[in-house]
Design a protein around this motif. Structure first.
Motif, PDB file in Angstrom:
ATOM      1  N   GLU A 134      60.372  49.694  62.149  1.00 10.44           N
ATOM      2  CA  GLU A 134      61.557  49.773  61.286  1.00 10.44           C
ATOM      3  C   GLU A 134      61.682  48.523  60.423  1.00 10.44           C
ATOM      4  O   GLU A 134      62.067  48.600  59.251  1.00 10.44           O
ATOM      5  N   ARG A 135      61.338  47.373  60.984  1.00 10.04           N
ATOM      6  CA  ARG A 135      61.369  46.136  60.198  1.00 10.04           C
ATOM      7  C   ARG A 135      60.345  46.212  59.066  1.00 10.04           C
ATOM      8  O   ARG A 135      60.620  45.818  57.926  1.00 10.04           O
ATOM      9  N   GLU A 136      59.180  46.748  59.378  1.00  8.35           N
ATOM     10  CA  GLU A 136      58.142  46.877  58.352  1.00  8.35           C
ATOM     11  C   GLU A 136      58.598  47.827  57.246  1.00  8.35           C
ATOM     12  O   GLU A 136      58.325  47.592  56.061  1.00  8.35           O
ATOM     13  N   THR A 137      59.280  48.892  57.628  1.00  8.62           N
ATOM     14  CA  THR A 137      59.789  49.823  56.628  1.00  8.62           C
ATOM     15  C   THR A 137      60.799  49.140  55.706  1.00  8.62           C
ATOM     16  O   THR A 137      60.801  49.358  54.487  1.00  8.62           O
ATOM     17  N   HIS A 138      61.652  48.291  56.276  1.00  9.67           N
ATOM     18  CA  HIS A 138      62.601  47.552  55.435  1.00  9.67           C
ATOM     19  C   HIS A 138      61.868  46.672  54.418  1.00  9.67           C
ATOM     20  O   HIS A 138      62.268  46.596  53.243  1.00  9.67           O
ATOM     21  N   PHE A 139      60.786  46.021  54.839  1.00 12.89           N
ATOM     22  CA  PHE A 139      60.001  45.210  53.907  1.00 12.89           C
ATOM     23  C   PHE A 139      59.378  46.076  52.809  1.00 12.89           C
ATOM     24  O   PHE A 139      59.397  45.710  51.627  1.00 12.89           O
ATOM     25  N   LYS A 143      60.145  46.200  48.533  1.00  9.69           N
ATOM     26  CA  LYS A 143      59.181  46.135  47.425  1.00  9.69           C
ATOM     27  C   LYS A 143      59.435  47.249  46.420  1.00  9.69           C
ATOM     28  O   LYS A 143      59.397  47.031  45.198  1.00  9.69           O
ATOM     29  N   GLN A 144      59.693  48.455  46.936  1.00 16.73           N
ATOM     30  CA  GLN A 144      59.932  49.590  46.049  1.00 16.73           C
ATOM     31  C   GLN A 144      61.235  49.432  45.265  1.00 16.73           C
ATOM     32  O   GLN A 144      61.327  49.834  44.102  1.00 16.73           O
ATOM     33  N   LEU A 145      62.250  48.852  45.897  1.00 17.67           N
ATOM     34  CA  LEU A 145      63.512  48.606  45.195  1.00 17.67           C
ATOM     35  C   LEU A 145      63.301  47.619  44.045  1.00 17.67           C
ATOM     36  O   LEU A 145      63.812  47.826  42.931  1.00 17.67           O
ATOM     37  N   ARG A 146      62.570  46.546  44.313  1.00 21.30           N
ATOM     38  CA  ARG A 146      62.316  45.567  43.246  1.00 21.30           C
ATOM     39  C   ARG A 146      61.532  46.198  42.104  1.00 21.30           C
ATOM     40  O   ARG A 146      61.800  45.934  40.924  1.00 21.30           O
ATOM     41  N   LEU A 147      60.567  47.056  42.449  1.00 19.38           N
ATOM     42  CA  LEU A 147      59.763  47.730  41.424  1.00 19.38           C
ATOM     43  C   LEU A 147      60.632  48.666  40.593  1.00 19.38           C
ATOM     44  O   LEU A 147      60.520  48.703  39.362  1.00 19.38           O
ATOM     45  N   ALA A 148      61.512  49.414  41.257  1.00 20.04           N
ATOM     46  CA  ALA A 148      62.416  50.313  40.529  1.00 20.04           C
ATOM     47  C   ALA A 148      63.317  49.522  39.589  1.00 20.04           C
ATOM     48  O   ALA A 148      63.611  49.954  38.466  1.00 20.04           O
ATOM     49  N   GLY A 149      63.771  48.349  40.043  1.00 22.32           N
ATOM     50  CA  GLY A 149      64.601  47.504  39.190  1.00 22.32           C
ATOM     51  C   GLY A 149      63.855  47.011  37.969  1.00 22.32           C
ATOM     52  O   GLY A 149      64.353  47.082  36.843  1.00 22.32           O
ATOM     53  N   ASP A 201      71.959  45.041  34.118  1.00 20.79           N
ATOM     54  CA  ASP A 201      70.666  44.549  34.582  1.00 20.79           C
ATOM     55  C   ASP A 201      70.349  45.159  35.947  1.00 20.79           C
ATOM     56  O   ASP A 201      70.818  44.672  36.975  1.00 20.79           O
ATOM     57  N   LEU A 202      69.550  46.232  35.945  1.00 14.29           N
ATOM     58  CA  LEU A 202      69.211  46.901  37.199  1.00 14.29           C
ATOM     59  C   LEU A 202      68.387  45.995  38.103  1.00 14.29           C
ATOM     60  O   LEU A 202      68.449  46.116  39.326  1.00 14.29           O
ATOM     61  N   THR A 203      67.641  45.068  37.489  1.00 12.33           N
ATOM     62  CA  THR A 203      66.832  44.149  38.286  1.00 12.33           C
ATOM     63  C   THR A 203      67.705  43.341  39.236  1.00 12.33           C
ATOM     64  O   THR A 203      67.352  43.134  40.407  1.00 12.33           O
ATOM     65  N   GLU A 204      68.860  42.903  38.757  1.00 13.42           N
ATOM     66  CA  GLU A 204      69.749  42.071  39.584  1.00 13.42           C
ATOM     67  C   GLU A 204      70.250  42.819  40.804  1.00 13.42           C
ATOM     68  O   GLU A 204      70.169  42.321  41.935  1.00 13.42           O
ATOM     69  N   ILE A 205      70.768  44.023  40.603  1.00 17.15           N
ATOM     70  CA  ILE A 205      71.333  44.765  41.729  1.00 17.15           C
ATOM     71  C   ILE A 205      70.231  45.230  42.678  1.00 17.15           C
ATOM     72  O   ILE A 205      70.410  45.235  43.904  1.00 17.15           O
ATOM     73  N   ALA A 206      69.064  45.607  42.136  1.00 22.03           N
ATOM     74  CA  ALA A 206      67.954  46.023  42.998  1.00 22.03           C
ATOM     75  C   ALA A 206      67.487  44.850  43.862  1.00 22.03           C
ATOM     76  O   ALA A 206      67.181  45.025  45.047  1.00 22.03           O
ATOM     77  N   ASP A 207      67.448  43.649  43.275  1.00 24.62           N
ATOM     78  CA  ASP A 207      67.024  42.475  44.028  1.00 24.62           C
ATOM     79  C   ASP A 207      68.017  42.127  45.140  1.00 24.62           C
ATOM     80  O   ASP A 207      67.621  41.685  46.225  1.00 24.62           O
ATOM     81  N   LEU A 208      69.312  42.327  44.893  1.00 24.20           N
ATOM     82  CA  LEU A 208      70.316  42.059  45.924  1.00 24.20           C
ATOM     83  C   LEU A 208      70.080  42.932  47.154  1.00 24.20           C
ATOM     84  O   LEU A 208      70.136  42.459  48.291  1.00 24.20           O
ATOM     85  N   HIS A 209      69.801  44.216  46.911  1.00 26.90           N
ATOM     86  CA  HIS A 209      69.572  45.122  48.031  1.00 26.90           C
ATOM     87  C   HIS A 209      68.217  44.863  48.687  1.00 26.90           C
ATOM     88  O   HIS A 209      68.072  45.024  49.904  1.00 26.90           O
ATOM     89  N   ALA A 210      67.242  44.464  47.885  1.00 26.51           N
ATOM     90  CA  ALA A 210      65.935  44.122  48.459  1.00 26.51           C
ATOM     91  C   ALA A 210      66.042  42.877  49.333  1.00 26.51           C
ATOM     92  O   ALA A 210      65.419  42.792  50.397  1.00 26.51           O
TER      93      ALA A 210
END
Length: 245
Positions: A134-139, A143-149, A201-210
């Motif tokens: 589960e920890r690995e899945t969070h990591f 990555k996918q969240l940052r890419l989407a941002g 800025d979608l990058t900002e919010i995506a990075d917060l969740h990442a």
């Protein structure tokens, strides 16, 4: 609703039921041999139509109309509507079916107020109790969240974000807190979906969740708590900005 609208929306149901990414399957695995009940399937289909505003806020629907729209029988639809009433997404109208609740900025601020404490609690529990996989899945999802941002892919971001919310709640190993968060996530998902063109800025919010996902992956409780506060702070700022614009 006209006869021309029903086929169009019915096709949306089929689209909504198909997972958009492999990560969504990863984040919502089913036990081997388990098949969701018709009630669960009807709930998922209706919730998707509600949170993506395909069933317009303020519109009124009957059980037979929703049954015809989704292809599910009256009993599963009735059971799903009872759950959606508890989620504050629909309101029963005596002898007139169900009204889709309107999207209110003031209500969303109250939703975030409730989410702030529950999200922090779930995140801290997940840092303590998540398994290695589960920890690995969070990591990986971080990555996918940052890419989407970076790609400004708002819809992918929303799908990953709320799928990860469900996964984190499951990783926290407290079904009572997870149950309390579920309707708040549905209301938030609808609000942000409707206002997705105003993210900025979608990058900002995506990075917060990442950042939060990575904190959980590391098992860092202090960082997870701090990231949670930053995340909900952004949500409050975004919601208030809508009022002022």
């Amino acid at each position: 609703m006209s006869g021309l609208e029903q086929p169009r929306l019915r096709s949306k149901v089929k689209t909504a039921e198909a997972p958009a990414t492999d990560f969504e399957l990863l984040l919502a695995p089913r036990p081997a041999g388990a098949t969701p009940s018709l009630s669960d399937q009807a709930y998922k289909a209706l919730e998707e139509l509600l949170v993506t505003a395909e069933l317009a806020p303020g519109s009124i629907w009957s059980e037979p109309a929703l049954s015809a729209l989704t292809g599910f029988g009256r009993s599963p639809i009735r059971e799903a509507l009872q759950r959606l009433t508890s989620d504050h997404l629909v309101v029963p109208l005596r002898r007139h079916g169900f009204r889709i609740t309107e999207v209110q900025v003031e209500e969303q601020l109250l939703v975030i107020e409730a989410r702030r404490e529950l999200e922090r609690l779930v995140s801290v529990f997940a840092t303590r109790r998540a398994s290695a996989s589960e920890r690995e899945t969070h990591f990986e999802v971080a990555k996918q969240l940052r890419l989407a941002g970076r790609n400004h892919d708002t819809l992918l971001y929303l799908r990953l974000h709320f799928a990860l919310k469900r996964f984190t709640a499951a990783s926290a190993r407290n079904p009572f807190v997870a149950s309390a968060l579920s309707p708040l996530h549905a209301l938030s998902r609808r609000f942000f979906y409707i206002h997705r063109d105003r993210f900025g800025d979608l990058t900002e919010i995506a990075d917060l969740h990442a950042d939060l996902a990575e904190s959980i992956g590391r098992g860092d409780e202090e960082s997870a708590s701090t990231c949670c506060d930053a995340m909900t702070g952004y949500a409050v700022e975004f919601t208030r900005r809508i009022v002022l614009e």
